[in-house]
Design an enzyme around this catalytic site. Structure first.
Site, PDB file in Angstrom:
ATOM      1  N   ASP A 195     -10.713 -12.531  -9.538  1.00  0.00           N
ATOM      2  CA  ASP A 195     -12.001 -11.284  -9.676  1.00  0.00           C
ATOM      3  C   ASP A 195     -11.964 -10.566 -10.545  1.00  0.00           C
ATOM      4  OD1 ASP A 195     -12.204 -13.146  -7.203  1.00  0.00           O
ATOM      5  OD2 ASP A 195     -11.999 -10.948  -5.967  1.00  0.00           O
ATOM      6  N   HIS A 210     -11.342  -5.881  -0.506  1.00  0.00           N
ATOM      7  CA  HIS A 210     -12.545  -6.026  -1.472  1.00  0.00           C
ATOM      8  C   HIS A 210     -13.234  -7.428  -0.862  1.00  0.00           C
ATOM      9  CE1 HIS A 210     -10.102  -7.886  -4.471  1.00  0.00           C
ATOM     10  NE2 HIS A 210     -11.456  -9.029  -3.770  1.00  0.00           N
ATOM     11  N   GLU A 225       0.757  -6.251   2.233  1.00  0.00           N
ATOM     12  CA  GLU A 225       0.156  -5.451   3.331  1.00  0.00           C
ATOM     13  C   GLU A 225       0.613  -5.266   4.211  1.00  0.00           C
ATOM     14  OE1 GLU A 225      -0.813  -2.123   2.817  1.00  0.00           O
ATOM     15  OE2 GLU A 225      -2.050  -2.691   0.418  1.00  0.00           O
ATOM     16  N   HIS A 243     -14.416  -4.381   8.956  1.00  0.00           N
ATOM     17  CA  HIS A 243     -14.890  -3.248   7.666  1.00  0.00           C
ATOM     18  C   HIS A 243     -15.459  -4.373   6.622  1.00  0.00           C
ATOM     19  CE1 HIS A 243     -15.755   0.248   4.451  1.00  0.00           C
ATOM     20  NE2 HIS A 243     -15.420  -1.391   3.905  1.00  0.00           N
ATOM     21  N   GLU A 244     -14.681  -5.466   6.246  1.00  0.00           N
ATOM     22  CA  GLU A 244     -15.108  -5.947   5.087  1.00  0.00           C
ATOM     23  C   GLU A 244     -16.397  -6.980   5.242  1.00  0.00           C
ATOM     24  OE1 GLU A 244     -13.830  -5.602   2.475  1.00  0.00           O
ATOM     25  OE2 GLU A 244     -12.666  -4.318   2.644  1.00  0.00           O
ATOM     26  N   MET A 261     -17.559   1.886   8.253  1.00  0.00           N
ATOM     27  CA  MET A 261     -18.252   1.666   6.813  1.00  0.00           C
ATOM     28  C   MET A 261     -17.439   2.764   6.188  1.00  0.00           C
ATOM     29  SD  MET A 261     -19.302  -1.567   7.393  1.00  0.00           S
ATOM     30  CE  MET A 261     -19.133  -1.722   5.396  1.00  0.00           C
ATOM     31  N   ASP A 332       8.506  -2.852  15.239  1.00  0.00           N
ATOM     32  CA  ASP A 332       8.178  -1.596  14.892  1.00  0.00           C
ATOM     33  C   ASP A 332       9.448  -0.883  14.748  1.00  0.00           C
ATOM     34  OD1 ASP A 332       5.329  -2.091  15.029  1.00  0.00           O
ATOM     35  OD2 ASP A 332       5.946  -2.497  17.022  1.00  0.00           O
TER      36      ASP A 332
END
Length: 498
Positions: A195, A210, A225, A243-244, A261, A332
């Site tokens: 990219d 992104h 992640e 969001h993406e 956003m 966890d």
């Protein structure tokens, strides 16, 4: 000398140092012009569209203007100064899409609301051929791949609900197209993935994902992640995906507090997921939903749905592979009881592993510890008082067997302890409970329920211990095993400090 980290279930990946460590160290650096502090901030401001990248040379006025714009979009006091609060915000996990033009677009959007006129949302295009919206209302999507420690079923659910968020408040309709072709494609990558250098992922923390504006229709997520559906540790895949998706529909970043956003990562809480600004932005592009009544989903409903789905997925995963899912991915918290039985916690369930290696579960947390919330962050059994200790957020729970002790849960701050601990364990050589949080550790006196004097201290007191551990097993002889993702460490020693 520390021992080589070992993987108890599957081969792990090399861990990378997040940029937050660099910035934290730089907080003590000089703030004069030309210092490393300013240099790193300049790189960040270029990366996210606040400064031009020509020759990487910027005047004092340009730097101040860029800092002001960054502070405005990040809801910080607009001072134009590169203070510690601003630097800390720059180090927070965020979306990798540039913030360029977001301030002007937001002002036009608000002006359109008050004037009643349609907003002419013309953007500074990142590429000359990019359009600002889709010219159809029915869009398809495809999940190209997914994180190793999450099942395809749970990822599909999170993605489907993320798309539903936007269709509930707009004139858009989404449909999965597993075999392709599809208008919008979601994929996970590590590092440089063709990219361009500016879009290469940077490992845990920093840039999470992104996406590209219409009509390229792609959203990329950092495979390195720790993606989760319910827990505090890691980043919620549903929230980042939603969001993406907004970007793939043509939405820019928002300065409104709690907006989906907003460029910075937002946890899944109890409040509504979409803010008024998110809804106005998508409706200005695609109109209102049929019936003209948008449906807004509260976070607590989504959290319950994802939790129920994850529980069913854990059962199905064990039946399919014959191997507990905590061994295929991450957990966890972990602890050991007085019988040397290991308990592993993930989401709203736990497993037990006998000294002989026999595993059972998953079992619902609340079936054994009534009132205990899901996705606890740290857990420990104490042989000193034969009690169970659980930590999540700002609170601590203490149980005698399966009964919650009177006066609990208590606020961690009342005991002098940090919020959101990485892990906790009873350490026999000290005779106290130890909590790790980031680069520091605390010691809790279980008789007084107060932090011992002269703590917290630096984690470097423990030889060979990594930051960000998510579980610990302490043996009666003092041997300690620390876990991070799919690896564990056995430090050779600890300097007992008086």
């Amino acid at each position: 000398m520390s021992r080589t980290p070992r993987d108890p279930c599957a081969a792990g990946r090399d861990m990378r140092t997040a940029w937050v460590v660099t910035l934290s160290a730089l907080l003590c650096a000089r703030t004069a012009g030309g210092s490393p502090l300013v240099s790193h901030a300049g790189v960040f401001l270029e990366r996210y569209g606040y400064l031009h990248q020509d020759n990487h040379i910027h005047s004092a006025d340009e730097m101040q203007s860029a800092i002001c714009e960054f502070q405005w979009l990040s809801q910080l006091p607009v001072t134009g100064e590169l203070d510690s609060v601003t630097l800390k915000q720059m180090a927070e996990p965020r979306c990798g899409v540039s913030d360029e033009g977001s301030q002007h677009i937001w002002k036009w959007r608000v002006n359109a609301i008050f004037t009643g006129k349609s907003a002419a949302l013309r953007r500074r295009k990142r590429a000359g051929t990019q359009a600002e919206k889709w010219y159809k209302r029915h869009l398809t999507y495809q999940i190209v791949n997914w994180p190793r420690h999450l099942s395809l079923g749970s990822v599909r659910l999170a993605v489907r609900v993320a798309f539903q968020l936007w269709s509930n408040v707009s004139g858009l309709v989404f449909q999965e197209a597993p075999g392709g072709p599809a208008d919008i494609r979601l994929a996970f990558y590590e590092g440089d993935h063709n990219d361009g250098a500016s879009n290469a992922f940077d490992g845990p923390g920093g840039t999470l994902a992104h996406a590209f504006l219409p009509r390229r229709g792609e959203a990329h997520f950092d495979m390195a992640e720790r993606w989760t559906l319910n827990g505090h540790k890691g980043h919620n895949l549903f929230m980042v995906t939603a969001h993406e998706i907004g970007h793939t529909l043509g939405l820019e970043h928002s300065p409104v507090r709690h907006a989906l956003m907003s460029p910075y990562y937002r946890k899944l809480g109890r409040s509504l997921v979409l803010s008024w600004d998110d809804i106005v932005a998508v409706q200005q592009l695609y109109g209102k939903p049929s019936g003209d009544r948008p449906v807004r989903l509260p976070g607590q409903v989504l959290h319950a749905t994802l939790q129920e789905w994850e529980f069913s997925e854990l059962h199905e995963g064990h039946e399919t592979t014959g191997q507990p899912l905590y061994c295929q991915g991450v957990f966890d918290a972990i602890t050991m009881d007085q019988n040397d039985t290991v308990l592993v916690f993930r989401g709203g369930v736990y497993w037990t592993v006998s000294p002989g290696g026999g595993a059972s579960g998953p079992l619902p947390l609340r079936q054994r510890w009534s009132g205990l919330p899901p996705a606890i962050e740290a857990a420990a059994f104490s042989p000193l008082d034969s009690k169970w200790y659980f930590f999540k957020g700002k609170r601590m729970w203490r149980y005698s067997g399966s009964v919650l002790d009177q006066g609990f849960p208590r606020r961690s701050g009342e005991m002098g302890l940090p919020r959101h601990p990485d892990c906790v364990f009873y350490y026999a050589p000290l005779g106290h409970m130890v909590l790790f949080k980031g680069s520091r550790y605390s010691v809790l006196n279980l008789k007084t329920l107060r932090q011992e004097p002269y703590y917290p201290r630096r984690l470097t007191d423990w030889t060979g211990v990594p930051q960000g551990t998510n579980g610990a097993l302490a043996r009666p002889d003092g041997r300690l095993y620390l876990f991070r993702e799919q690896r564990f460490w056995s430090p050779p020693c600890f300097w007992i400090l008086i």
